[in-house]
Design a protein around this motif. Structure first.
Motif, short mmCIF file in Angstrom:
data_model
loop_
_atom_site.label_atom_id
_atom_site.label_comp_id
_atom_site.label_asym_id
_atom_site.label_seq_id
_atom_site.Cartn_x
_atom_site.Cartn_y
_atom_site.Cartn_z
N ARG A 199 9.11 -3.42 -0.12
CA ARG A 199 8.90 -3.80 -1.65
C ARG A 199 7.50 -3.09 -1.92
O ARG A 199 7.20 -2.92 -3.12
CB ARG A 199 8.63 -5.19 -1.56
N ALA A 200 6.78 -2.77 -0.99
CA ALA A 200 5.29 -2.17 -1.06
C ALA A 200 5.59 -0.71 -1.58
O ALA A 200 5.00 -0.38 -2.70
CB ALA A 200 4.70 -2.09 0.33
N HIS A 201 6.49 -0.15 -0.96
CA HIS A 201 6.96 1.38 -1.45
C HIS A 201 7.69 1.17 -3.03
O HIS A 201 7.41 2.38 -3.69
CB HIS A 201 7.64 2.00 -0.38
N ALA A 202 8.43 0.50 -3.00
CA ALA A 202 9.34 0.26 -4.38
C ALA A 202 8.27 -0.12 -5.49
O ALA A 202 8.67 0.37 -6.68
CB ALA A 202 10.36 -0.75 -4.10
N LEU A 203 7.19 -0.58 -5.31
CA LEU A 203 6.31 -0.84 -6.36
C LEU A 203 5.87 0.04 -7.32
O LEU A 203 6.02 0.10 -8.53
CB LEU A 203 4.95 -1.64 -5.79
N GLY A 204 5.43 1.12 -6.80
CA GLY A 204 5.36 2.40 -7.32
C GLY A 204 6.48 3.01 -8.17
O GLY A 204 6.23 3.44 -9.34
N MET A 205 7.60 3.13 -7.69
CA MET A 205 8.85 3.51 -8.38
C MET A 205 9.09 2.45 -9.44
O MET A 205 9.60 3.01 -10.73
CB MET A 205 9.85 3.52 -7.54
N THR A 206 9.11 1.11 -9.53
CA THR A 206 9.34 0.27 -10.47
C THR A 206 8.14 0.21 -11.64
O THR A 206 8.33 0.42 -12.67
CB THR A 206 9.71 -1.16 -9.88
N HIS A 207 6.95 -0.01 -11.19
CA HIS A 207 5.66 0.16 -11.86
C HIS A 207 5.65 1.17 -12.71
O HIS A 207 5.31 1.37 -14.10
CB HIS A 207 4.30 -0.08 -11.14
N LEU A 208 5.84 2.65 -12.13
CA LEU A 208 5.56 3.82 -12.83
C LEU A 208 6.82 4.50 -13.64
O LEU A 208 6.62 5.58 -14.12
CB LEU A 208 4.91 4.76 -11.75
N GLU A 222 10.73 8.70 -9.76
CA GLU A 222 11.39 8.55 -8.19
C GLU A 222 10.37 8.84 -6.99
O GLU A 222 9.22 9.08 -7.12
CB GLU A 222 12.37 9.83 -8.47
N LYS A 223 10.93 8.33 -5.94
CA LYS A 223 10.07 8.23 -4.70
C LYS A 223 9.42 9.54 -4.54
O LYS A 223 8.28 9.84 -4.03
CB LYS A 223 10.95 7.92 -3.61
N GLU A 224 10.17 10.57 -4.64
CA GLU A 224 9.67 12.09 -4.45
C GLU A 224 8.47 12.25 -5.34
O GLU A 224 7.78 13.27 -4.99
CB GLU A 224 10.72 13.11 -4.74
N GLU A 225 8.21 11.80 -6.59
CA GLU A 225 7.21 11.93 -7.41
C GLU A 225 5.98 11.08 -7.25
O GLU A 225 4.96 11.48 -8.07
CB GLU A 225 7.87 11.73 -8.78
N ILE A 226 5.95 10.45 -6.22
CA ILE A 226 4.85 9.48 -5.90
C ILE A 226 4.20 9.85 -4.63
O ILE A 226 4.63 10.18 -3.73
CB ILE A 226 5.12 7.91 -6.03
N ALA A 227 2.86 9.77 -4.65
CA ALA A 227 2.06 10.16 -3.44
C ALA A 227 1.43 8.71 -3.08
O ALA A 227 0.78 8.21 -3.99
CB ALA A 227 1.06 11.01 -3.69
N SER A 228 1.81 8.20 -1.82
CA SER A 228 1.30 6.96 -1.47
C SER A 228 0.29 7.10 -0.44
O SER A 228 0.53 7.66 0.68
CB SER A 228 2.49 6.23 -1.09
N ARG A 229 -0.75 6.47 -0.30
CA ARG A 229 -1.87 6.85 0.51
C ARG A 229 -2.73 5.44 0.79
O ARG A 229 -2.81 4.83 -0.21
CB ARG A 229 -2.99 7.77 0.15
N ALA A 230 -3.30 5.27 1.98
CA ALA A 230 -4.03 4.02 2.08
C ALA A 230 -5.47 4.45 1.75
O ALA A 230 -5.71 5.82 1.71
CB ALA A 230 -4.01 3.77 3.60
N PHE A 231 -5.99 3.44 1.14
CA PHE A 231 -7.41 3.55 0.54
C PHE A 231 -8.08 2.43 1.23
O PHE A 231 -7.87 1.29 0.69
CB PHE A 231 -7.30 3.58 -0.97
N GLY A 232 -8.92 2.46 1.99
CA GLY A 232 -9.69 1.40 2.46
C GLY A 232 -11.29 1.53 2.14
O GLY A 232 -11.82 2.43 1.79
N ALA A 233 -12.06 0.45 2.15
CA ALA A 233 -13.39 0.52 1.86
C ALA A 233 -14.28 0.88 3.13
O ALA A 233 -13.63 0.91 4.11
CB ALA A 233 -13.89 -0.96 1.71
#
Length: 56
Positions: free
Chosen positions: A33-42, A45-56
């Motif tokens: 569901r974490a990965h699906a968030l970008g697809m549903t919100h934006l 397609e999965k291939e169109e999204i870059a997902s990266r961790a971003f920490g403080a």
């Protein structure tokens, strides 16, 4: 939102069309569901999204 503040502080916020955190649906990677968030919100397609961790 802490994510936006961190990106602005790092001077990279303008490199992104949108910043989206898994806080929006209360999940964390690697939960599907974490990965699906970008697809549903934006509405992309999965291939169109870059997902990266971003920490403080």
């Amino acid at each position: 939102m802490m994510l936006k503040a961190n990106a602005e502080h790092a001077r990279i916020a303008d490199l992104f069309d949108e910043l989206l955190s898994t806080q929006a649906n209360g999940t964390h990677k690697p939960e599907p569901r974490a990965h699906a968030l970008g697809m549903t919100h934006l509405m992309l397609e999965k291939e169109e999204i870059a997902s990266r961790a971003f920490g403080a």
